[in-house]
Design a protein around this motif. Structure first.
Motif, PDB file in Angstrom:
ATOM      1  N   ALA A  21       0.830  -1.209   0.000  1.00 58.18           N
ATOM      2  CA  ALA A  21       0.000   0.000   0.000  1.00 58.18           C
ATOM      3  C   ALA A  21       0.861   1.255   0.000  1.00 58.18           C
ATOM      4  O   ALA A  21       0.518   2.260  -0.646  1.00 58.18           O
ATOM      5  CB  ALA A  21      -0.926  -0.008   1.216  1.00 58.18           C
ATOM      6  N   LEU A  22       1.970   1.201   0.692  1.00 58.71           N
ATOM      7  CA  LEU A  22       2.882   2.345   0.730  1.00 58.71           C
ATOM      8  C   LEU A  22       3.462   2.636  -0.650  1.00 58.71           C
ATOM      9  O   LEU A  22       3.518   3.795  -1.087  1.00 58.71           O
ATOM     10  CB  LEU A  22       3.997   2.082   1.736  1.00 58.71           C
ATOM     11  CG  LEU A  22       4.995   3.213   1.975  1.00 58.71           C
ATOM     12  CD1 LEU A  22       4.303   4.411   2.599  1.00 58.71           C
ATOM     13  CD2 LEU A  22       6.143   2.747   2.867  1.00 58.71           C
ATOM     14  N   ARG A  23       3.872   1.588  -1.347  1.00 57.14           N
ATOM     15  CA  ARG A  23       4.416   1.785  -2.694  1.00 57.14           C
ATOM     16  C   ARG A  23       3.351   2.329  -3.651  1.00 57.14           C
ATOM     17  O   ARG A  23       3.636   3.195  -4.483  1.00 57.14           O
ATOM     18  CB  ARG A  23       4.981   0.454  -3.228  1.00 57.14           C
ATOM     19  CG  ARG A  23       6.277   0.025  -2.568  1.00 57.14           C
ATOM     20  CD  ARG A  23       6.943  -1.101  -3.346  1.00 57.14           C
ATOM     21  NE  ARG A  23       6.121  -2.303  -3.349  1.00 57.14           N
ATOM     22  CZ  ARG A  23       6.179  -3.262  -2.452  1.00 57.14           C
ATOM     23  NH1 ARG A  23       7.038  -3.169  -1.436  1.00 57.14           N
ATOM     24  NH2 ARG A  23       5.421  -4.334  -2.532  1.00 57.14           N
ATOM     25  N   LEU A  24       2.130   1.838  -3.531  1.00 64.37           N
ATOM     26  CA  LEU A  24       1.047   2.340  -4.375  1.00 64.37           C
ATOM     27  C   LEU A  24       0.786   3.822  -4.110  1.00 64.37           C
ATOM     28  O   LEU A  24       0.571   4.603  -5.046  1.00 64.37           O
ATOM     29  CB  LEU A  24      -0.226   1.529  -4.122  1.00 64.37           C
ATOM     30  CG  LEU A  24      -0.246   0.096  -4.662  1.00 64.37           C
ATOM     31  CD1 LEU A  24      -1.508  -0.625  -4.199  1.00 64.37           C
ATOM     32  CD2 LEU A  24      -0.146   0.083  -6.180  1.00 64.37           C
ATOM     33  N   SER A  25       0.822   4.202  -2.854  1.00 64.39           N
ATOM     34  CA  SER A  25       0.592   5.612  -2.514  1.00 64.39           C
ATOM     35  C   SER A  25       1.721   6.490  -3.053  1.00 64.39           C
ATOM     36  O   SER A  25       1.478   7.598  -3.543  1.00 64.39           O
ATOM     37  CB  SER A  25       0.478   5.774  -0.995  1.00 64.39           C
ATOM     38  OG  SER A  25      -0.694   5.153  -0.521  1.00 64.39           O
ATOM     39  N   GLU A  26       2.934   6.001  -2.965  1.00 69.16           N
ATOM     40  CA  GLU A  26       4.066   6.762  -3.493  1.00 69.16           C
ATOM     41  C   GLU A  26       3.967   6.908  -5.011  1.00 69.16           C
ATOM     42  O   GLU A  26       4.251   7.982  -5.555  1.00 69.16           O
ATOM     43  CB  GLU A  26       5.374   6.072  -3.094  1.00 69.16           C
ATOM     44  CG  GLU A  26       5.672   6.160  -1.606  1.00 69.16           C
ATOM     45  CD  GLU A  26       6.890   5.349  -1.204  1.00 69.16           C
ATOM     46  OE1 GLU A  26       7.434   5.584  -0.112  1.00 69.16           O
ATOM     47  OE2 GLU A  26       7.292   4.460  -1.988  1.00 69.16           O
ATOM     48  N   MET A  27       3.551   5.852  -5.681  1.00 67.53           N
ATOM     49  CA  MET A  27       3.377   5.924  -7.137  1.00 67.53           C
ATOM     50  C   MET A  27       2.243   6.880  -7.501  1.00 67.53           C
ATOM     51  O   MET A  27       2.353   7.650  -8.472  1.00 67.53           O
ATOM     52  CB  MET A  27       3.099   4.528  -7.691  1.00 67.53           C
ATOM     53  CG  MET A  27       4.279   3.566  -7.599  1.00 67.53           C
ATOM     54  SD  MET A  27       3.826   1.864  -8.039  1.00 67.53           S
ATOM     55  CE  MET A  27       3.338   2.083  -9.755  1.00 67.53           C
ATOM     56  N   ALA A  28       1.166   6.851  -6.734  1.00 67.20           N
ATOM     57  CA  ALA A  28       0.037   7.755  -7.004  1.00 67.20           C
ATOM     58  C   ALA A  28       0.443   9.206  -6.776  1.00 67.20           C
ATOM     59  O   ALA A  28       0.055  10.099  -7.539  1.00 67.20           O
ATOM     60  CB  ALA A  28      -1.145   7.393  -6.106  1.00 67.20           C
ATOM     61  N   ALA A  29       1.226   9.450  -5.724  1.00 66.69           N
ATOM     62  CA  ALA A  29       1.695  10.811  -5.454  1.00 66.69           C
ATOM     63  C   ALA A  29       2.598  11.309  -6.584  1.00 66.69           C
ATOM     64  O   ALA A  29       2.505  12.474  -6.998  1.00 66.69           O
ATOM     65  CB  ALA A  29       2.446  10.853  -4.126  1.00 66.69           C
ATOM     66  N   GLU A  30       3.432  10.437  -7.089  1.00 74.05           N
ATOM     67  CA  GLU A  30       4.306  10.814  -8.196  1.00 74.05           C
ATOM     68  C   GLU A  30       3.501  11.075  -9.468  1.00 74.05           C
ATOM     69  O   GLU A  30       3.786  12.029 -10.213  1.00 74.05           O
ATOM     70  CB  GLU A  30       5.335   9.709  -8.445  1.00 74.05           C
ATOM     71  CG  GLU A  30       6.306   9.992  -9.590  1.00 74.05           C
ATOM     72  CD  GLU A  30       7.176  11.212  -9.332  1.00 74.05           C
ATOM     73  OE1 GLU A  30       7.678  11.797 -10.315  1.00 74.05           O
ATOM     74  OE2 GLU A  30       7.364  11.594  -8.156  1.00 74.05           O
TER      75      GLU A  30
END
Length: 240
Positions: free
Chosen positions: A155-164
């Motif tokens: 979930a953390l990686r998905l959030s980081e990708m979405a923020a980018e």
């Protein structure tokens, strides 16, 4: 023939003079027909006007590709933030339960070490079974938090990708909000991790203390531990 026509007109004139009601009926009938004709013409004109499509002026900005991408990426950041919040809550709860189980085991080890030399072999075996049960419970909770930690990392990686993605598409507000949320949950998880690591350090110290006392009083070790200790094996490597 002409005489017949004159006679017919004379009859009509006579009828109009003596029976004026018939003339009024004729006029009303003609006026009704004309009224219905005008009404039908009005309805037809209205239907024709309704059939003409009304073209609204669309806002080209709201339907542009960039605007649609920004809207979509905002929805993605909201979704990933929700997922991250849920997995963070589950992970923190699991880590807290694991930490409690570790401290329970620390307390049992200390009690066990203090009772060494004061109990017979049956009492030592009984106490050790309680310690084993606590270790099994701690291990179960550890496996649970490790499983949730894997989901949290995803979930953390998905959030980081979405923020980018939000940053790249120009959705600055969505990007800033997502990154702030990421930093918040990271700090929360790190705080709970530190507590669990502190508990694990306490557990290692308690195990060492118990081992030292057990080696000083080998006669009080549970059945089966003494032989493995004489063979140079660590009693904590035995199967519980």
């Amino acid at each position: 023939m002409a005489a017949g026509s004159r006679w017919l007109r004379g009859c009509c004139l006579l009828l109009r003079q003596n029976f004026p009601v018939l003339a009024n009926i004729r006029r009303r009938c003609l006026s009704g027909v004309n009224g219905r004709r005008h009404q039908m013409l009005g309805v037809g004109l209205g239907v024709a006007l309704c059939a003409v499509p009304v073209v609204e002026k669309q806002n080209s900005v709201s339907l542009s590709n960039d605007a649609l991408i920004k809207r979509a990426v905002s929805l993605v950041t909201d979704s990933t933030s929700t997922l991250l919040s849920q997995t963070t809550y589950a992970l923190i709860e699991a880590l807290t339960e694991y930490t409690k189980a570790v401290y329970t085991l620390v307390s049992l080890y200390k009690q066990y070490a203090n009772l060494l030399g004061k109990m017979n072999s049956e009492e030592v075996d009984a106490v050790w079974q309680v310690v084993i049960g606590a270790r099994v419970d701690m291990t179960t909770k550890q496996q649970e938090y490790l499983r949730l930690e894997s989901s949290w990392m995803t979930a953390l990686r998905l959030s980081e990708m979405a923020a980018e993605a939000a940053y790249q598409s120009g959705a600055d507000q969505a990007s800033v909000t997502a990154r702030s949320h990421i930093q918040l949950v990271k700090s929360q998880v790190q705080e709970v991790r530190q507590l669990s690591q502190k508990a694990e350090t306490k557990l290692a110290e308690a195990q060492t203390e118990e081992l030292i006392k057990a080696q000083g009083d080998e006669s009080s070790l549970p059945q089966g531990i003494l032989g493995s200790t004489e063979a140079g094996e660590d009693p904590y490597l035995r199967e519980d």
